[in-house]
Motif scaffolding. Structure first.
Motif, PDB file in Angstrom:
ATOM      1  N   UNK A   1      53.239 -88.389   4.865  1.00  0.00           N
ATOM      2  CA  UNK A   1      52.375 -88.843   6.214  1.00  0.00           C
ATOM      3  C   UNK A   1      51.602 -90.230   5.929  1.00  0.00           C
ATOM      4  N   UNK A   2      51.707 -90.848   7.244  1.00  0.00           N
ATOM      5  CA  UNK A   2      50.993 -92.140   6.954  1.00  0.00           C
ATOM      6  C   UNK A   2      49.494 -92.176   7.462  1.00  0.00           C
ATOM      7  N   UNK A   3      48.589 -92.615   6.693  1.00  0.00           N
ATOM      8  CA  UNK A   3      47.266 -92.569   6.922  1.00  0.00           C
ATOM      9  C   UNK A   3      46.680 -93.816   7.192  1.00  0.00           C
ATOM     10  N   UNK A   4      45.846 -94.019   8.322  1.00  0.00           N
ATOM     11  CA  UNK A   4      45.254 -95.435   8.506  1.00  0.00           C
ATOM     12  C   UNK A   4      44.032 -95.334   7.819  1.00  0.00           C
ATOM     13  N   UNK A   5      44.182 -96.289   7.047  1.00  0.00           N
ATOM     14  CA  UNK A   5      42.725 -96.756   6.275  1.00  0.00           C
ATOM     15  C   UNK A   5      42.031 -97.907   6.696  1.00  0.00           C
TER      16      UNK A   5
END
Length: 84
Positions: free
Chosen positions: A78-82
Motif C-alpha cells: 500500500x502506498x502511504x502519503x507521508x
C-alpha cells in the motif's frame, strides 16, 4: 481484446464492439485513428503466431495451476502519503 484496446484509447468499449460485430469480417476499429476501417487494406493484421503463442502460454499456466494446486503472486504494498 477489442474492448480493452478501445477502453485504453478513451472510447466506450461496448459501443465500438457492438458496431464491429455488425460489420463484415474484414472490418474493425482502428484505435489510432478512431475510425472503422477494412483491417487488411489498413495493414492491421493479427499474426497467427502471436495468437497461437498467447493461447499456448495461457493453457500452459492454467495446466500448471491445476496440477500444482497453488499460485504464487507478488504482494502489492500500500502506498502511504507521508507529509513532513
Amino acid at each position: 481484446p477489442l474492448m480493452a484496446i478501445v477502453s485504453n484509447a478513451g472510447q466506450n468499449g461496448a459501443v465500438i464492439v457492438s458496431k464491429v460485430q455488425k460489420m463484415g469480417f474484414n472490418f474493425g476499429y482502428n484505435a489510432a485513428d478512431g475510425q472503422f476501417v477494412d483491417m487488411f487494406q489498413a495493414g492491421i493484421i493479427d499474426p497467427a503466431k502471436v495468437t497461437r503463442s498467447g493461447i499456448q502460454n495461457a493453457a500452459s499456466i492454467a495446466g500448471m495451476i491445476l496440477t500444482t494446486e497453488c499460485l504464487i503472486v507478488n504482494e502489492q504494498k500500500e502506498k502511504t502519503d507521508k507529509k513532513l
